[in-house]
Write a protein that holds these residues in place. Structure first.
Motif, PDB file in Angstrom:
ATOM      1  N   GLY A   1     -12.306  -0.426   0.968  1.00 49.07           N
ATOM      2  CA  GLY A   1     -13.231   0.598   1.355  1.00 49.07           C
ATOM      3  C   GLY A   1     -14.636  -0.032   1.519  1.00 49.07           C
ATOM      4  N   GLY A   2     -15.232  -0.734   0.642  1.00 45.26           N
ATOM      5  CA  GLY A   2     -16.510  -1.260   0.449  1.00 45.26           C
ATOM      6  C   GLY A   2     -16.688  -2.922   0.455  1.00 45.26           C
TER       7      GLY A   2
ATOM      8  N   ASN B   1      -7.567  -3.613  -1.348  1.00 45.14           N
ATOM      9  CA  ASN B   1      -8.478  -3.946  -2.612  1.00 45.14           C
ATOM     10  C   ASN B   1      -8.323  -2.695  -3.635  1.00 45.14           C
ATOM     11  OD1 ASN B   1     -10.366  -4.212  -4.753  1.00 45.14           O
ATOM     12  ND2 ASN B   1     -12.068  -4.759  -2.950  1.00 45.14           N
TER      13      ASN B   1
ATOM     14  N   HIS C   1       0.363   3.821   1.372  1.00 45.76           N
ATOM     15  CA  HIS C   1       0.046   4.420   2.594  1.00 45.76           C
ATOM     16  C   HIS C   1       1.083   3.846   3.854  1.00 45.76           C
ATOM     17  CE1 HIS C   1      -4.407   5.540   1.626  1.00 45.76           C
ATOM     18  NE2 HIS C   1      -3.548   6.483   1.331  1.00 45.76           N
TER      19      HIS C   1
ATOM     20  N   SER D   1       0.900  -1.120  -0.057  1.00 48.38           N
ATOM     21  CA  SER D   1      -0.027   0.089  -0.060  1.00 48.38           C
ATOM     22  C   SER D   1       0.795   1.353   0.082  1.00 48.38           C
ATOM     23  CB  SER D   1      -0.750   0.064   1.212  1.00 48.38           C
ATOM     24  OG  SER D   1      -1.427   1.352   1.597  1.00 48.38           O
TER      25      SER D   1
ATOM     26  N   SER E   1      -4.174   1.154   6.400  1.00 48.98           N
ATOM     27  CA  SER E   1      -5.317   0.064   7.090  1.00 48.98           C
ATOM     28  C   SER E   1      -4.604  -1.304   6.814  1.00 48.98           C
ATOM     29  CB  SER E   1      -6.529   0.373   6.411  1.00 48.98           C
ATOM     30  OG  SER E   1      -7.050   1.633   6.415  1.00 48.98           O
ATOM     31  N   THR E   2      -4.006  -1.448   5.961  1.00 45.16           N
ATOM     32  CA  THR E   2      -3.490  -2.940   5.436  1.00 45.16           C
ATOM     33  C   THR E   2      -2.443  -3.130   6.487  1.00 45.16           C
ATOM     34  OG1 THR E   2      -4.309  -2.320   3.237  1.00 45.16           O
ATOM     35  CG2 THR E   2      -2.878  -4.452   3.575  1.00 45.16           C
TER      36      THR E   2
ATOM     37  N   THR F   1      -7.432  -5.114   2.916  1.00 46.66           N
ATOM     38  CA  THR F   1      -8.653  -4.244   3.408  1.00 46.66           C
ATOM     39  C   THR F   1      -9.314  -3.652   2.213  1.00 46.66           C
ATOM     40  OG1 THR F   1      -7.187  -2.329   3.486  1.00 46.66           O
ATOM     41  CG2 THR F   1      -7.154  -3.716   5.457  1.00 46.66           C
TER      42      THR F   1
ATOM     43  N   ILE G   1      -9.623  -1.649  -7.289  1.00 47.84           N
ATOM     44  CA  ILE G   1     -10.680  -2.250  -8.173  1.00 47.84           C
ATOM     45  C   ILE G   1     -10.701  -3.752  -8.342  1.00 47.84           C
ATOM     46  CG2 ILE G   1     -11.244  -1.564 -10.468  1.00 47.84           C
ATOM     47  CD1 ILE G   1     -10.698   0.605  -8.874  1.00 47.84           C
TER      48      ILE G   1
HETATM   49  C1  LIG Z   1      -7.056   3.129  -6.428  1.00 55.39           C
HETATM   50  C2  LIG Z   1      -7.925   2.717  -5.523  1.00 55.39           C
HETATM   51  C3  LIG Z   1      -8.813   1.653  -5.971  1.00 55.39           C
HETATM   52  C4  LIG Z   1      -9.584   1.176  -4.884  1.00 55.39           C
HETATM   53  N1  LIG Z   1     -10.599   0.063  -5.177  1.00 55.39           N
HETATM   54  C5  LIG Z   1     -11.233  -0.108  -4.475  1.00 55.39           C
HETATM   55  C6  LIG Z   1     -12.395  -1.228  -4.772  1.00 55.39           C
HETATM   56  O1  LIG Z   1     -12.504  -1.453  -5.866  1.00 55.39           O
HETATM   57  N2  LIG Z   1     -13.070  -1.495  -3.902  1.00 55.39           N
HETATM   58  C7  LIG Z   1     -13.081  -1.125  -2.293  1.00 55.39           C
HETATM   59  O2  LIG Z   1     -13.831  -1.591  -1.682  1.00 55.39           O
HETATM   60  N3  LIG Z   1     -12.249  -0.244  -1.989  1.00 55.39           N
HETATM   61  C8  LIG Z   1     -11.517   0.088  -2.972  1.00 55.39           C
HETATM   62  N4  LIG Z   1     -10.245   1.306  -2.524  1.00 55.39           N
HETATM   63  C9  LIG Z   1     -10.368   1.491  -1.193  1.00 55.39           C
HETATM   64  C10 LIG Z   1      -9.092   0.881  -0.515  1.00 55.39           C
HETATM   65  O3  LIG Z   1      -9.232  -0.555  -0.839  1.00 55.39           O
HETATM   66  C11 LIG Z   1      -9.535   1.103   0.947  1.00 55.39           C
HETATM   67  O4  LIG Z   1      -9.328   2.303   1.310  1.00 55.39           O
HETATM   68  C12 LIG Z   1      -8.020   0.378   1.790  1.00 55.39           C
HETATM   69  O5  LIG Z   1      -8.403   0.351   3.133  1.00 55.39           O
HETATM   70  C13 LIG Z   1      -6.683   1.087   1.739  1.00 55.39           C
HETATM   71  O6  LIG Z   1      -5.892   0.535   2.350  1.00 55.39           O
HETATM   72  P1  LIG Z   1      -4.504   1.315   2.976  1.00 55.39           P
HETATM   73  O7  LIG Z   1      -4.684   2.280   3.954  1.00 55.39           O
HETATM   74  O8  LIG Z   1      -3.416   0.303   3.521  1.00 55.39           O
HETATM   75  O9  LIG Z   1      -3.972   1.975   1.734  1.00 55.39           O
HETATM   76  C14 LIG Z   1      -9.595   1.792  -3.682  1.00 55.39           C
HETATM   77  C15 LIG Z   1      -8.541   2.747  -3.084  1.00 55.39           C
HETATM   78  C16 LIG Z   1      -7.803   3.384  -4.035  1.00 55.39           C
HETATM   79  C17 LIG Z   1      -6.902   4.342  -3.794  1.00 55.39           C
END
Ligand SMILES: Cc1cc2nc3c(=O)[nH]c(=O)nc-3n(C[C@H](O)[C@H](O)[C@H](O)COP(=O)(O)O)c2cc1C
Length: 224
Positions: free
Chosen positions: A122-123, A85, A11, A9, A16-17, A120, A87
Motif C-alpha cells: 500500500g505504502g 507486503n 485476493h 494473496s 495487485s500482486t 506490492t 506488515i
Molecule cells: C494484513 C495486511 C497487512 C498489510 N501491511 C502493509 C504494510 O505493512 N505496508 C504496506 O505498505 N502495505 C500493507 N498492506 C497493503 C498491501 O500490501 C497492498 O494493498 C497490496 O497491494 C495488496 O496486494 P493484493 O491485492 O495482491 O492482495 C497490508 C494489507 C493487509 C491486508
C-alpha cells in the motif's frame, strides 16, 4: 522453459500482486516460456504442524494441495514468487507455503532452477520483502535473477504505469534468458553454496532422525 507463478494473496487473480506477476509472466512468454499460476489463498496450503514427517519420509501427511504445488515446481524450470507486503513481510498465505518447504530447504530440492520475485504494497517497504523472497528462493536452490515491485498508493487508475510495466516485462524476459544461457551470478552461487554447506552438516548431524533427507543427500550429492 516452464515457469510457475506463485501468488500469495487472498485476493487471488484479481489482486495487485497477481496483476504485476502476470506482466512478468507475459515477458517470459514473449521469450517462449510456458507459464502456469498458482494462487495461495490460505485454504490450499495449510500451516506446518512441525511433525517432522517431511524430514523422515519426504512428504507432508496433510491433506491439501501442498505436495501437488511442490511437484509442479519440481517439474518446472523457473518460479516467479509473489507476495503483498503484510506488515513489512510476506503474507501469512505465502509464509505458510514457505514453512511447508522445510524439507525442500534441507535438500535444496529445487536446485538448478531460476526465479524472480514480485511485491506490492500500500505504502512502500517492498525491497525488504523482495530480498526475503529472493533469500527463500536461494535456500531452496533456486537462482534469483531480480525483483519488481509496486507501491499501490502511488498508482492511480486500473493499470500499472509504463515504467513498472516495462520493469516487470523485462524481468520475465531476463528470467528466460538467464535460464537459457545458464547464467551464473557469483554472489548468488556463493550464497547457495554456503547454505548447502550448512545443510550438509545438518544432514550428518540428523542422519538417524531424518532418514529420507539423509538418503536424498547420499543419492544426489554423494554424502557419506
Ligand atoms: C494484513 C495486511 C497487512 C498489510 N501491511 C502493509 C504494510 O505493512 N505496508 C504496506 O505498505 N502495505 C500493507 N498492506 C497493503 C498491501 O500490501 C497492498 O494493498 C497490496 O497491494 C495488496 O496486494 P493484493 O491485492 O495482491 O492482495 C497490508 C494489507 C493487509 C491486508
Amino acid at each position: 522453459m516452464k515457469i510457475i507463478g506463485l501468488v500469495g494473496s487472498p485476493h487471488g487473480p484479481k489482486g495487485s500482486t497477481a496483476r504485476l506477476t502476470r506482466l512478468v509472466l507475459e515477458g517470459a512468454e514473449s521469450r517462449g516460456a510456458q507459464t502456469e499460476t498458482v494462487y495461495l489463498t490460505g485454504k490450499n496450503v495449510l500451516l506446518c504442524k512441525a511433525c517432522d514427517t517431511c524430514h523422515k519420509k519426504g512428504k507432508c501427511p496433510q491433506d491439501d494441495e501442498f505436495e501437488k504445488i511442490k511437484d509442479k515446481i519440481l517439474n518446472a524450470d523457473g518460479v516467479v514468487i509473489a507476495s503483498p507486503n503484510y506488515i513489512f513481510n510476506v503474507s501469512a498465505q505465502m509464509k505458510a507455503f514457505m514453512d511447508r518447504c522445510c524439507g525442500v530447504i534441507h535438500c535444496l530440492s529445487f536446485e538448478g532452477k531460476y526465479g524472480a520475485s514480485v511485491v506490492t504494497s500500500g505504502g512502500g517497504d517492498e525491497k525488504a520483502v523482495a530480498d526475503y523472497l529472493n533469500y527463500f528462493l536461494i535456500v531452496t536452490g533456486i537462482k534469483p535473477v531480480g525483483s519488481v515491485w509496486a507501491t499501490m498508493g502511488n498508482i492511480t487508475g486500473e493499470t500499472y504505469p509504463e515504467d513498472i510495466r516495462k520493469a516487470a516485462f523485462d524481468l520475465g524476459e531476463k528470467l528466460v534468458l538467464s535460464w537459457k544461457d545458464k547464467v551464473k551470478d557469483s554472489d548468488v552461487e556463493k550464497r547457495i553454496d554456503n547454505f548447502k554447506e550448512r545443510m550438509r552438516s545438518l544432514m550428518l548431524w540428523r542422519k538417524q532422525e531424518w532418514p529420507y533427507e539423509y538418503r536424498y543427500w547420499k543419492d544426489h550429492r554423494g554424502l557419506e
